[in-house]
Design an enzyme around this catalytic site. Structure first.
Site, PDB file in Angstrom:
ATOM      1  N   ASN A   7       0.874  -1.175   0.000  1.00  0.00           N
ATOM      2  CA  ASN A   7       0.000   0.000   0.000  1.00  0.00           C
ATOM      3  C   ASN A   7       0.909   1.221   0.000  1.00  0.00           C
ATOM      4  OD1 ASN A   7      -1.826   1.988   0.468  1.00  0.00           O
ATOM      5  ND2 ASN A   7      -2.648   1.144   2.366  1.00  0.00           N
ATOM      6  N   ARG A  77      -2.668  -2.351  -3.337  1.00  0.00           N
ATOM      7  CA  ARG A  77      -3.838  -1.506  -3.145  1.00  0.00           C
ATOM      8  C   ARG A  77      -3.771  -0.374  -4.158  1.00  0.00           C
ATOM      9  NH1 ARG A  77      -5.471   2.894   1.365  1.00  0.00           N
ATOM     10  NH2 ARG A  77      -7.606   3.080   0.661  1.00  0.00           N
ATOM     11  N   HIS A 166     -13.084   2.483  -0.064  1.00  0.00           N
ATOM     12  CA  HIS A 166     -13.089   1.514   1.040  1.00  0.00           C
ATOM     13  C   HIS A 166     -13.702   0.182   0.615  1.00  0.00           C
ATOM     14  CE1 HIS A 166     -13.054   4.987   4.203  1.00  0.00           C
ATOM     15  NE2 HIS A 166     -11.831   4.493   4.062  1.00  0.00           N
ATOM     16  N   LEU A 195     -15.558   3.443   9.813  1.00  0.00           N
ATOM     17  CA  LEU A 195     -15.241   4.716  10.451  1.00  0.00           C
ATOM     18  C   LEU A 195     -13.799   4.699  10.936  1.00  0.00           C
ATOM     19  CD1 LEU A 195     -18.478   4.875  12.672  1.00  0.00           C
ATOM     20  CD2 LEU A 195     -18.205   5.680  10.320  1.00  0.00           C
ATOM     21  N   GLY A 198     -10.419   8.088   7.499  1.00  0.00           N
ATOM     22  CA  GLY A 198     -11.406   8.311   6.442  1.00  0.00           C
ATOM     23  C   GLY A 198     -12.635   7.500   6.823  1.00  0.00           C
ATOM     24  N   ARG A 227     -11.562  15.546   7.068  1.00  0.00           N
ATOM     25  CA  ARG A 227     -12.341  15.896   5.863  1.00  0.00           C
ATOM     26  C   ARG A 227     -13.772  16.270   6.243  1.00  0.00           C
ATOM     27  NH1 ARG A 227     -10.967  10.492   2.657  1.00  0.00           N
ATOM     28  NH2 ARG A 227      -9.164  10.226   4.003  1.00  0.00           N
ATOM     29  N   ASP A 267      -8.130  12.874  15.779  1.00  0.00           N
ATOM     30  CA  ASP A 267      -8.202  11.577  16.444  1.00  0.00           C
ATOM     31  C   ASP A 267      -9.402  11.582  17.400  1.00  0.00           C
ATOM     32  OD1 ASP A 267      -7.825   9.417  18.304  1.00  0.00           O
ATOM     33  OD2 ASP A 267      -5.772   9.260  17.542  1.00  0.00           O
ATOM     34  N   GLY A 315     -11.209   2.022  12.997  1.00  0.00           N
ATOM     35  CA  GLY A 315     -10.782   2.330  14.369  1.00  0.00           C
ATOM     36  C   GLY A 315     -11.916   2.862  15.230  1.00  0.00           C
ATOM     37  N   GLY A 317     -15.366   2.706  14.495  1.00  0.00           N
ATOM     38  CA  GLY A 317     -16.493   1.759  14.518  1.00  0.00           C
ATOM     39  C   GLY A 317     -16.220   0.573  15.425  1.00  0.00           C
ATOM     40  N   ASN A 319     -14.208   0.542  18.042  1.00  0.00           N
ATOM     41  CA  ASN A 319     -13.852   0.871  19.435  1.00  0.00           C
ATOM     42  C   ASN A 319     -14.766   1.847  20.149  1.00  0.00           C
ATOM     43  OD1 ASN A 319     -11.213  -0.540  19.771  1.00  0.00           O
ATOM     44  ND2 ASN A 319     -10.748   0.666  17.947  1.00  0.00           N
ATOM     45  N   GLU A 373      -7.903  -4.894   5.966  1.00  0.00           N
ATOM     46  CA  GLU A 373      -7.814  -4.589   4.537  1.00  0.00           C
ATOM     47  C   GLU A 373      -6.680  -5.345   3.868  1.00  0.00           C
ATOM     48  OE1 GLU A 373      -8.311  -0.470   5.789  1.00  0.00           O
ATOM     49  OE2 GLU A 373      -9.413  -0.137   3.932  1.00  0.00           O
TER      50      GLU A 373
HETATM   51  P1  ADP Z   1      -7.384   4.564   9.034  1.00  0.00           P
HETATM   52  O1  ADP Z   1      -8.571   5.110   8.321  1.00  0.00           O
HETATM   53  O2  ADP Z   1      -6.188   5.480   8.958  1.00  0.00           O
HETATM   54  O3  ADP Z   1      -7.095   3.133   8.745  1.00  0.00           O
HETATM   55  P2  ADP Z   1      -8.264   3.593  11.636  1.00  0.00           P
HETATM   56  O4  ADP Z   1      -9.245   2.638  11.087  1.00  0.00           O
HETATM   57  O5  ADP Z   1      -7.084   3.064  12.378  1.00  0.00           O
HETATM   58  O6  ADP Z   1      -7.775   4.660  10.581  1.00  0.00           O
HETATM   59  O7  ADP Z   1      -9.073   4.553  12.627  1.00  0.00           O
HETATM   60  C1  ADP Z   1      -8.490   5.633  13.238  1.00  0.00           C
HETATM   61  C2  ADP Z   1      -9.555   6.320  14.069  1.00  0.00           C
HETATM   62  O8  ADP Z   1     -10.055   5.398  15.026  1.00  0.00           O
HETATM   63  C3  ADP Z   1      -8.999   7.499  14.842  1.00  0.00           C
HETATM   64  O9  ADP Z   1      -9.892   8.584  14.734  1.00  0.00           O
HETATM   65  C4  ADP Z   1      -8.994   7.007  16.254  1.00  0.00           C
HETATM   66  O10 ADP Z   1      -9.234   8.037  17.159  1.00  0.00           O
HETATM   67  C5  ADP Z   1     -10.156   6.064  16.277  1.00  0.00           C
HETATM   68  N1  ADP Z   1     -10.065   5.160  17.435  1.00  0.00           N
HETATM   69  C6  ADP Z   1      -9.202   4.159  17.636  1.00  0.00           C
HETATM   70  N2  ADP Z   1      -9.388   3.600  18.855  1.00  0.00           N
HETATM   71  C7  ADP Z   1     -10.402   4.295  19.442  1.00  0.00           C
HETATM   72  C8  ADP Z   1     -11.073   4.217  20.698  1.00  0.00           C
HETATM   73  N3  ADP Z   1     -10.731   3.323  21.611  1.00  0.00           N
HETATM   74  N4  ADP Z   1     -12.078   5.089  20.936  1.00  0.00           N
HETATM   75  C9  ADP Z   1     -12.425   6.000  20.028  1.00  0.00           C
HETATM   76  N5  ADP Z   1     -11.846   6.116  18.830  1.00  0.00           N
HETATM   77  C10 ADP Z   1     -10.832   5.283  18.539  1.00  0.00           C
END
Ligand code: ADP
Length: 603
Positions: A7, A77, A166, A195, A198, A227, A267, A315, A317, A319, A373
């Protein structure tokens, strides 16, 4: 053996070595800031400074760590496939040029992806390379969903339509969700919410993407880390007038979203922490993002005429219980009841990839699903390789299935006398089936057809399969159906030498189909119930049949069946073989009741 997944971003290269069978990630490496103080980190350990001036030297560093001779294939990718690439594709020089040709649609991503492809093809010239496109899964978007309401010439142009992104993640988590529910994805309407930094939502109807929140670019739709997502195009024009195009590009892509509203960065963990401490802007950022997500979830349910499963991934969705709660609160009217206690702390992870979040009495299932992915790209690459290796040039024998009748034992006796059984005369290709000595007459309101073959053995329910021309003669109006799918079908009268039977239902016009074994399906890269196209090369009447249903069973023999009208239309003679089209347009999955869309002409 392993698949190397690459990637590449403009100044980064992420590489993962994925085991071909288990799908496990064996090794991972990441080179960042290529060309300008590059760093390398392996398996998420601390990064070290390295000398990497371009993607090619970065790849050389990575391959030295990766046991390159175990690499069986490379999955790349590629963000944008444009209209040209609608499925994962084996890369040759033409494909490389094709990817270059659509690079204008993703100027930040495709050139970097291409740099990775070129470096990897040079470094590993003897293994297959496969491009896996973010956009490909959405190639099935219906015209109404992919068209922007612009002047027609623009709206029809490939340069100004919805593509969606995605794709590997949406398709991976949708499949994973169906598997964990032990249901066929072709029976489910899934809303997948990816989520991460992106973010996009996707309506996956019976396995196909039918709508997606991202558009021509990954800027449309949900509120993301930096974004903006959706906004009034008039507002964009105002911004452009005020600040100029380049400034607004940066503003909308890098300075908006959660980061822009909250002021504490993109974040979500930081934004949630700030909101908990009473930061009003952070609270607003979360509220706007959740509000947008709710709108998409509800609207995608409307698009599909309902929803069976909502999936949260990425990340956030996986968590953030708080974001999931906000997105789904007050959705009982749609049959969504979140288990608030479970949701609060639930996390999906590699160790626990699927977590249920709905209450027992929720009609709609809600799941947090861990996306992967890299594994999705590795799987796609392997599928392309298997298809290329084995099915290339292989054809499918095509046979005409003339009008015939399957009888229940009770009807055998009613027509041929008490105690009668069917008498095999000719064995048919499908093992265990035979044409019988016994014949019956079909009698409809307008006419009759005599000496119609009975096919044995006797079945649970009587079924009459006729061609359209037969229907005119008989005066019945039968639907196109797969064998055994007899609800709401018309009937007619069967006459035999010893009696007659008035059927209330059971007359169908057989849907064209291919019988195949699981091994055949693997070779052709199709699954049970897939709908494909088959091209017939006949004497002066070549024909491509669409809407051909794949039927997979251990006991089947490879053969496509059409009826007499279809056979005649193609000038079919014994021994003709068909070619399964593998252009990607065709191996889509459709349910029968989804096939006819009166609001849209086929495209
Ligand atoms: P990418 O799109 O770069 O692959 P990820 O799927 O890793 O990103 O998601 C990153 C997002 O997930 C960030 O906004 C991060 O804050 C959020 N995130 C990760 N862990 C948690 C958590 N425990 N609670 C809330 N948000 C989280």
């Amino acid at each position: 053996m392993h698949v190397l997944v690459l990637n590449c971003g403009s100044s980064s290269l992420k590489a993962a070595l994925i085991h071909s069978v288990s799908g496990k990630r064996v090794r991972h490496a990441q080179v960042e800031r290529i060309g300008d103080g590059a760093t390398l980190s392996v398996d998420a350990l601390e990064s070290t400074k390295v000398d990497a001036t371009d993607h090619s030297s970065a790849l050389t560093l990575v391959l030295a760590l990766f046991a390159a001779d175990s690499v069986q294939a490379v999955g790349h990718r590629v963000v944008h496939g444009g209209a040209a690439f609608t499925r994962p594709t084996a890369i040759d020089d033409d494909v490389e040029q094709g990817i270059e040709a659509v690079s204008g649609l993703a100027p930040l991503h495709n050139p970097a992806n291409l740099a990775g492809i070129r470096a990897a093809r040079a470094a590993l010239p003897n293994v297959p390379h496969v491009a896996v496109f973010d956009t490909a899964f959405h190639a099935t978007l219906p015209r109404r969903a992919r068209t922007y309401a612009l002047p027609f010439a623009l709206a029809e142009s490939d340069a100004f339509r919805r593509y969606g992104f995605h794709g590997p993640s949406h398709s991976f988590v949708a499949k994973r969700a169906a598997e964990s529910l032990e249901e066929d994805i072709r029976d489910l309407r899934i809303i997948s919410c990816h989520l991460g930094n992106g973010a996009s939502a996707c309506a996956v109807e019976y396995g196909r993407s039918v709508d997606v929140s991202m558009g021509l670019t990954p800027l449309e739709g949900l509120v993301m880390g930096t974004r903006s997502g959706d906004m009034d195009p008039g507002l964009v024009l105002q911004l452009v007038r005020e600040y100029g195009v380049d400034r607004v590009d940066t503003l909308l892509n890098r300075e908006s979203g959660l980061a822009g509203l909250s002021g504490v960065g993109g974040d979500l963990r930081d934004v949630e922490a700030a909101a908990e401490n009473g930061d009003d802007r952070a609270g607003l950022a979360i509220a706007v993002a959740a509000h947008r997500l709710r709108k998409y979830i509800a609207s995608f349910a409307a698009v599909m005429g309902g929803v069976d499963v909502v999936v949260f991934t990425g990340g956030i969705g996986e968590n953030s219980g708080a974001m999931r709660h906000r997105a789904l609160q007050r959705m009982e009217f749609m049959g969504i009841r979140l288990d608030e206690t479970a949701n609060r702390t639930a996390r999906a992870s590699a160790g626990e990839p699927v977590v249920s979040l709905h209450r027992m009495n929720s009609r709609v299932r809600v799941l947090a699903v861990h996306t992967d992915e890299e594994q999705a790209i590795a799987q796609a690459a392997l599928r392309v390789m298997n298809r290329a290796d084995q099915a290339e040039g292989e054809t499918i024998p095509v046979a005409i299935s003339a009008r015939h009748v399957h009888l229940s034992q009770a009807h055998v006796e009613a027509l041929f006398g008490v105690g009668s059984t069917l008498t095999p005369e000719v064995e048919l290709t499908q093992p265990g089936q035979f044409a019988c000595k016994e014949r019956v007459s079909l009698v409809g309101s307008r006419g009759r057809i005599d000496k119609v073959r009975v096919i044995g053995p006797a079945r649970g329910r009587t079924q009459v399969e006729v061609a359209r021309t037969d229907e005119f003669k008989l005066g019945v109006d039968a639907p196109v159906r797969m064998s055994g799918d007899l609800d709401n079908t018309p009937g007619l009268t069967l006459e035999g030498p010893e009696g007659s039977v008035d059927l209330e239902s059971g007359v169908i016009c057989s849907q064209r189909h291919i019988h195949m074994t699981p091994a055949d399906a693997e070779r052709f890269g199709v699954s049970h119930k897939d709908v494909v196209e088959v091209a017939l090369d006949t004497d002066g009447r070549d024909l491509v049949f669409g809407d051909v249903v794949v039927r997979v069973k251990d006991s089947y023999a490879l053969e496509m069946h059409v009826d007499t009208d279809e056979g005649n239309a193609a000038e079919l003679v014994r021994g003709v073989h068909g070619v399964l089209s593998t252009t990607g347009r065709v191996a889509s999955i459709r349910r029968r009741d989804d096939r006819f869309d009166p609001t849209e002409s086929p495209s």
